[in-house]
Design a protein around this motif. Structure first.
Motif, mmCIF file in Angstrom:
data_model
loop_
_atom_site.group_PDB
_atom_site.id
_atom_site.type_symbol
_atom_site.label_atom_id
_atom_site.label_comp_id
_atom_site.label_asym_id
_atom_site.label_seq_id
_atom_site.Cartn_x
_atom_site.Cartn_y
_atom_site.Cartn_z
ATOM 1 N N CYS A 314 -2.851 -6.080 42.974
ATOM 2 C CA CYS A 314 -1.759 -6.495 43.866
ATOM 3 C C CYS A 314 -2.359 -7.251 45.050
ATOM 4 C CB CYS A 314 -0.993 -5.263 44.347
ATOM 5 S SG CYS A 314 0.312 -5.661 45.549
ATOM 6 N N CYS A 316 -0.932 -7.738 47.991
ATOM 7 C CA CYS A 316 -0.361 -7.389 49.307
ATOM 8 C C CYS A 316 -1.474 -6.835 50.195
ATOM 9 C CB CYS A 316 0.775 -6.383 49.142
ATOM 10 S SG CYS A 316 0.246 -4.670 49.144
ATOM 11 N N CYS A 319 -2.894 -3.317 49.390
ATOM 12 C CA CYS A 319 -3.772 -3.189 48.222
ATOM 13 C C CYS A 319 -5.068 -3.972 48.394
ATOM 14 C CB CYS A 319 -3.050 -3.685 46.973
ATOM 15 S SG CYS A 319 -1.622 -2.676 46.574
ATOM 16 N N HIS A 345 4.029 -3.475 50.463
ATOM 17 C CA HIS A 345 3.663 -3.347 49.043
ATOM 18 C C HIS A 345 4.922 -3.249 48.165
ATOM 19 C CE1 HIS A 345 1.865 -2.118 45.302
ATOM 20 N NE2 HIS A 345 2.789 -1.164 45.268
HETATM 21 ZN ZN LIG Z 1 0.264 -3.920 46.941
#
Ligand SMILES: [Zn+2]
Ligand SMILES: CN(C)CCSCc1cc(N)cc2c(=O)[nH]c(N)nc12
Length: 371
Positions: A314, A316, A319, A345
């Protein structure tokens, strides 16, 4: 200026699937004064002129094309006239893309203690200071104009669940009368639109009558209301097995207040184009992260020394730069950054889900994946 709803034939891909389940799914583009909305679309909720714990530019990086505002909250504070004087909600909250505002009736019924439904509209006492207000088809439509909404919702009564046939019938008929008044009060401009909201609870003949009444008013789009009100997924899907087909095929269909990923997938398969739900934001703040492994309750002590990200692929900030152990700690000690990262997230997760759904439809692939 492009009209608000134009599913350009070449961009709209309805692909008859091998089996029934998918033939109603469609991917398209809604063109508005504030930019395009790629559908199926998930609309993050920004009830009080902010998507909680997010900067608008951060919301934009998650891939959201449109967010929700709310007539009820904004009319009480800071007031629609004040927002108008300050340049409208887009400027006020620094969001330049499309904004959809709910018409307020639903929030009155769920938030204000003292309220009275009359033919004229809903009289209620503000849940903030008890002062008296009236929301009507006319005042709701004017408030949404003052806010500068790209998509204005007709003033409806959300029929509670469960309701008897008689209760649902009179509630739906009130919504039809209010829809007519909402449509008359709407100041139509290129690139802006108003959506009617059909009611009728779980009764298919009432849903049909509601649709016919609203189609006559030629709205730019249509919402299916009165669902996600406690009826459960099975009953909701039972209504969605036929209700979207009662609506014009070339106009956007918005399922209000939905939902979890599995609800969204099932509703897209039944012909729904637009969704809104507080789940990614509210549950994020409460420590629930949606991941491809399922929902992670980050407060669980098993994460206190977990040095891995929520999802390794991910993009974001949560992460990319942090571990579950850090998120576990932030949420436990109620640090604001915890709410921010979890929200970011989850919004990214929901937008990735919608992107995958749009891609699968466009490629004619089945998308029965349960995220
Ligand atoms: Zn994430
Ligand atoms: C922020 N969101 C939770 C609020 C927007 S969606 C609110 C909302 C949710 C649901 N489930 C049904 C209805 C309905 O039947 N009518 C209206 N006007 N709004 C509705």
């Amino acid at each position: 200026e492009v009209s608000i709803t134009k599913f350009p034939a070449d961009e709209r891909k309805i692909i008859a699937k091998a089996h029934d389940k998918y033939k109603k799914a469609r991917a398209g583009i809604i063109n508005t004064r504030h930019g395009q909305i790629h559908t199926p679309a998930f609309m993050p909720v920004g009830t009080k002129g902010t998507v909680k714990a997010m900067l608008p530019e951060s919301v934009q990086t998650t891939g959201a094309d449109i967010i929700l505002g709310n007539t009820y909250h904004l009319m009480l504070q800071p007031g629609a006239k004040r927002v108008f004087k300050l340049g409208g909600l887009h400027k006020f909250m620094n969001w330049s893309k499309p904004l959809l505002t709910d018409s307020g009736g639903f929030q009155v019924m769920s938030l204000s203690k003292l309220r009275k439904i009359t033919e004229e509209g809903v009289i209620f006492n503000s849940h903030i200071d008890g002062s008296k207000f009236m929301l009507s088809p006319e005042s709701s439509t004017e408030i949404q104009y003052l806010l500068g909404s790209t998509i204005t919702m007709a003033f409806d009564e959300c029929t509670p669940y469960p309701s008897t046939y008689e209760q649902a019938k009179s509630s739906m008929e009130l919504t039809s009368r209010w829809a007519k008044r909402s449509r008359k009060a709407f100041y139509s401009r290129d690139g802006y639109g108003q959506f009617g909201i059909i009611q009728g609870s779980i009764y298919n003949d009432l849903r049909l009558k509601s649709a016919l009444d609203l189609i006559e008013l030629d709205f730019e789009g249509y919402a299916i209301g009165g669902l996600a009100v406690g009826e459960g997924q099975e009953l909701m899907f039972k209504v969605l097995d036929y209700a979207p087909d009662l609506l014009p095929i070339n106009k956007p269909r918005y399922l209000m207040g939905v939902g979890k990923p599995a609800d969204i997938i099932g509703a897209v398969q039944r012909g729904i184009d637009m969704f809104d739900c507080v789940i990614p934001t509210r549950s994020g703040r409460n420590g629930q992260a949606f991941t491809k492994y399922g929902v992670v309750n980050i407060r669980n002590s098993k994460y206190k020394e977990d040095n891995t990200p929520l999802e390794e692929d991910c993009l974001c900030p949560a992460c990319k730069n942090y571990t579950k152990a850090y998120l576990h700690y932030l949420v436990k000690v109620k640090e604001i950054l915890g709410a921010m990262l979890m929200t970011w997230h989850n919004l990214m997760y929901f937008q990735k889900l919608m992107l995958r759904i749009r891609e699968y439809i466009a490629q004619g692939k089945d998308f029965d994946f349960i995220s």
